[in-house]
Design an enzyme around this catalytic site. Structure first.
Site, short mmCIF file in Angstrom:
data_model
loop_
_atom_site.label_atom_id
_atom_site.label_comp_id
_atom_site.label_asym_id
_atom_site.label_seq_id
_atom_site.Cartn_x
_atom_site.Cartn_y
_atom_site.Cartn_z
N LYS A 47 -60.21 32.12 25.87
CA LYS A 47 -61.04 32.50 26.55
C LYS A 47 -62.07 31.17 27.19
O LYS A 47 -62.50 31.33 28.42
CB LYS A 47 -62.13 33.51 25.78
N VAL A 48 -62.45 30.38 26.15
CA VAL A 48 -63.23 29.20 26.62
C VAL A 48 -62.77 28.31 27.76
O VAL A 48 -63.22 28.10 28.74
CB VAL A 48 -63.79 28.44 25.35
#
Length: 284
Positions: A208-209
């Site tokens: 996600k990051v």
């Protein structure tokens, strides 16, 4: 920064005149060319992207078509500093927007370069070289200081004092890796999958990051960041009654939306927030 020089840009638009021109005021101690400032603004706000193509794509999917009216004119913002975007994304993991924003501002004030403009003082984000060498916590800062500290001395020039918590060690290590091993200029020209593998090597960076960094820091539109809300939105729209794993949602989004995945993620979240869908999903 524009052509290596600090530049404060103020943009104003009269909401009562949607078709009216933008008023843009640029202030810099250097004599910057007008076209350089304009190019930077167009790049940051993605102004050269033809949104009509996006609307055509969204309109072909009944699940996405309603987002058009709610998100007219919404564009992906591209960070002007990929390193700042990377550290900000690491700092934002499992953290409120308010706290994360305050942490980044504190980092700028403590270790960035200060510039004074007519509107006040502004700070750049510190370089990887600087951030990789800051103390992680109070104890390390104390060990670097002289033995004879004045009474009441407050240790506030360490990364944890900026409110990043356990992420401090990730940030320092990531800055060190970026300084010595990752060339952001080359990364920006990589294919998405290669760039993803490179970014995932950084501590504190998961899928996600990494997708946030590639989407907002490098403009890779095929990235599809999946947080708890995007997961719930996709499940609600396409898989009612089912619960998917985040990696399944990410794969679905990238395969279904292709080069528009990043824009779809942005439009879905904004649509859900404005339409009330987010609130209904929050109650479940």
């Amino acid at each position: 920064m524009v052509d290596g020089a600090p530049c404060l840009v103020k943009i104003r638009h009269d909401d009562t005149d949607p078709e009216g021109d933008l008023e843009i005021i640029a202030e810099s101690p250097e004599d910057l060319a007008e076209n350089s400032v304009e190019t930077s603004i167009r790049d940051i706000f993605n102004l050269d992207h033809d949104l009509n193509q996006l609307y055509q794509f969204l309109g072909e999917d009944p699940k996405l078509a309603p987002t058009i009216d709610f998100c007219q004119g919404l564009r992906l913002f591209k960070a002007h500093n990929p390193f700042e975007c990377t550290i900000s994304s690491i700092s934002s993991a499992n953290c409120s927007i308010l706290r994360w924003t305050r942490s980044i501002n504190d980092i700028k004030i403590k270790w960035g370069e200060k510039y004074h403009f007519s509107s006040g003082d502004f700070y750049t984000f510190p370089t990887p070289e600087i951030l990789s060498n800051v103390p992680e916590h109070d104890l390390e800062e104390m060990q670097r200081c002289e033995d004879n500290l004045p009474d009441g001395f407050v240790f506030e020039n360490n990364l944890q004092s900026c409110g990043v918590g356990y992420r401090a060690k990730y940030i320092i290590k990531a800055a060190s890796i970026i300084q010595s091993e990752i060339n952001f200029h080359k990364l920006s020209k990589m294919k998405y999958e290669t760039a993803l593998d490179t970014i995932l090597e950084l501590p504190g960076v998961g899928p996600k990051v990494a997708d946030c960094i590639l989407l907002y820091g490098f403009g890779m539109g095929e990235a599809f960041p999946v947080d708890v809300w995007i997961k719930r939105i996709i499940e609600h729209l396409y898989f009612p009654g089912e619960e998917l794993k985040p990696q399944e949602v990410r794969k679905f989004g990238m395969e279904r939306y292709g080069e528009w995945a990043g824009y779809v993620q942005l439009y879905l979240f904004h649509y859900a927030r404005k339409s009330g869908l987010l609130e209904s999903l929050r109650k479940k």
